[in-house]
Design an enzyme around this catalytic site. Structure first.
Site, PDB file in Angstrom:
ATOM      1  CG  ASP A 177      -2.877  -8.433   0.657  1.00  0.00           C
ATOM      2  OD1 ASP A 177      -2.036  -8.744   1.512  1.00  0.00           O
ATOM      3  OD2 ASP A 177      -3.891  -7.752   0.926  1.00  0.00           O
ATOM      4  CG  HIS A 237      -6.728  -5.237   1.859  1.00  0.00           C
ATOM      5  ND1 HIS A 237      -6.170  -6.083   2.809  1.00  0.00           N
ATOM      6  CD2 HIS A 237      -7.894  -4.782   2.382  1.00  0.00           C
ATOM      7  CE1 HIS A 237      -6.965  -6.119   3.866  1.00  0.00           C
ATOM      8  NE2 HIS A 237      -8.013  -5.352   3.635  1.00  0.00           N
ATOM      9  CG  ASP A 250      -4.723 -10.080   3.644  1.00  0.00           C
ATOM     10  OD1 ASP A 250      -4.317 -10.648   2.605  1.00  0.00           O
ATOM     11  OD2 ASP A 250      -4.590  -8.858   3.827  1.00  0.00           O
ATOM     12  CG  HIS A 289      -1.967  -1.053   1.206  1.00  0.00           C
ATOM     13  ND1 HIS A 289      -2.791  -1.310   0.133  1.00  0.00           N
ATOM     14  CD2 HIS A 289      -2.297  -1.979   2.156  1.00  0.00           C
ATOM     15  CE1 HIS A 289      -3.592  -2.335   0.419  1.00  0.00           C
ATOM     16  NE2 HIS A 289      -3.300  -2.757   1.637  1.00  0.00           N
TER      17      HIS A 289
END
Length: 343
Positions: A193, A195, A282, A158
């Site tokens: 991931d 996200h 995740d 990120h």
């Protein structure tokens, strides 16, 4: 398969972040490291300490202005009367560029995309060692290892060139890809991931030499909200070198694997010389963030499919939060990729 990791990566330990305006315990805890190390060892991996490479490989991705901010902001923040124990911004610019604030509070807003990347006393040092783990893994692959795993904590995908966000400060996957570019004319990054890897996309969005592919929960109602949509294809020289594959919430193994096939087809067409896998665990059905529903055996299947590309590969740890299966999920992935489970 070697695992690269330094104990300094555990020292980053902010206690809180803001979620929907409320202070919550920080889920990106040092304990993640112990679970992941156990998972790597169970896959037969040898743990190797990386070298301290200095700022060079990091500055190849991140701006000097941002790195100066990260290194010094915690000490500056402590001089603000009544400030929070950790650096959490209370303002974000509508537009960036032009004038640059002189105050610590203004710079925190400028360089931190959200309130989910709190900075504590050890953050910068831990983030550097996390990045150096990725660099060492890339160097191992450049030296002939078919695959290497960088246990990067804090994570990185990120983080933009000059912005932290979502528990990420230095973009380890981007740093590894840039390192691979020493010998590889083209590098692909495959982000699995939960996200979207918005920082990684941002770093390479206008570049044609690095393909970015991300499979993630649909950001229409999920972090990071403003990036990760299917119509984001790159710009300028990078037009067509970015592929986002957003998935409906709670998608399980089969849907994830279908999207993976689409992503791998694009990677094959790009014909890279090396691959970076931004490994988020995740996407697991039992992860605290609860966005997708990949199973533990599903991670092995994902790894087997990616390994079939037969590319020199750096696996960089991204998300995956505290749950009973965290270590098992890493073991499944590394074993599926070609690791050998411990007896």
């Amino acid at each position: 398969m070697k695992t690269f990791y330094a104990d300094e990566q555990k020292r980053h330990d902010p206690k809180a972040f803001l979620s929907s305006g409320a202070s919550q315990p920080n889920p990106e805890k040092p304990e993640r490291v112990e679970r992941l190390l156990a998972g790597a060892r169970a896959a037969g991996s040898t743990i190797v300490r990386p070298r301290a490479f200095g700022p060079g490989p990091i500055a190849a991705i991140h701006t000097s202005e941002y790195l100066d901010f990260l290194e010094h902001i915690f000490a500056r923040w402590q001089r603000i009367e009544g400030a929070s124990a950790e650096v959490i911004p209370n303002i974000h610019p509508i537009a960036r560029g032009g004038s640059y604030p002189a105050s610590a509070a203004g710079q925190a807003g400028y360089h931190m995309a959200d309130t989910a990347c709190p900075i504590s006393a050890e953050t910068f040092d831990s983030a550097c060692w996390s990045a150096w783990s990725a660099v060492e893994a890339a160097d191992a692959v450049l030296s002939g290892e078919p695959v290497a795993y960088a246990l990067c904590r804090p994570p990185g995908h990120h983080a933009f060139a000059d912005v932290a966000g979502g528990f990420c400060f230095l973009n380890n996957s981007a740093i590894a890809a840039q390192r691979l570019r020493k010998d590889a004319a083209r590098v692909a990054i495959l982000d699995v991931d939960l996200h979207h890897g918005n920082g990684t996309q941002g770093v390479f969005y206008a570049r044609a030499d690095v393909l970015t592919v991300s499979i993630h929960a649909d950001p229409a109602r999920f972090y990071p909200f403003f990036w990760g949509h299917a119509d984001e294809r790159g710009e300028g020289a990078g037009l067509g070198a970015n592929l986002n594959l957003p998935l409906p919430r709670r998608s399980g193994d089969d849907i994830f694997l279908e999207a993976l096939e689409v992503g791998m087809r694009r990677i094959r067409s790009f014909a890279p010389d090396a691959l970076v896998v931004a490994l988020g665990l995740d996407a697991f059905e039992g992860d605290p963030f609860g966005g997708l529903s990949v199973t533990t055996p599903g991670f092995a299947r994902i790894a087997e499919r990616i390994a079939a590309l037969k590319l020199p590969t750096v696996i960089v740890q991204e998300g995956g939060y505290l749950c009973d299966a965290l270590g098992d999920n890493l073991t499944a992935f590394l074993t599926g990729y070609g690791g050998k489970a411990a007896a």
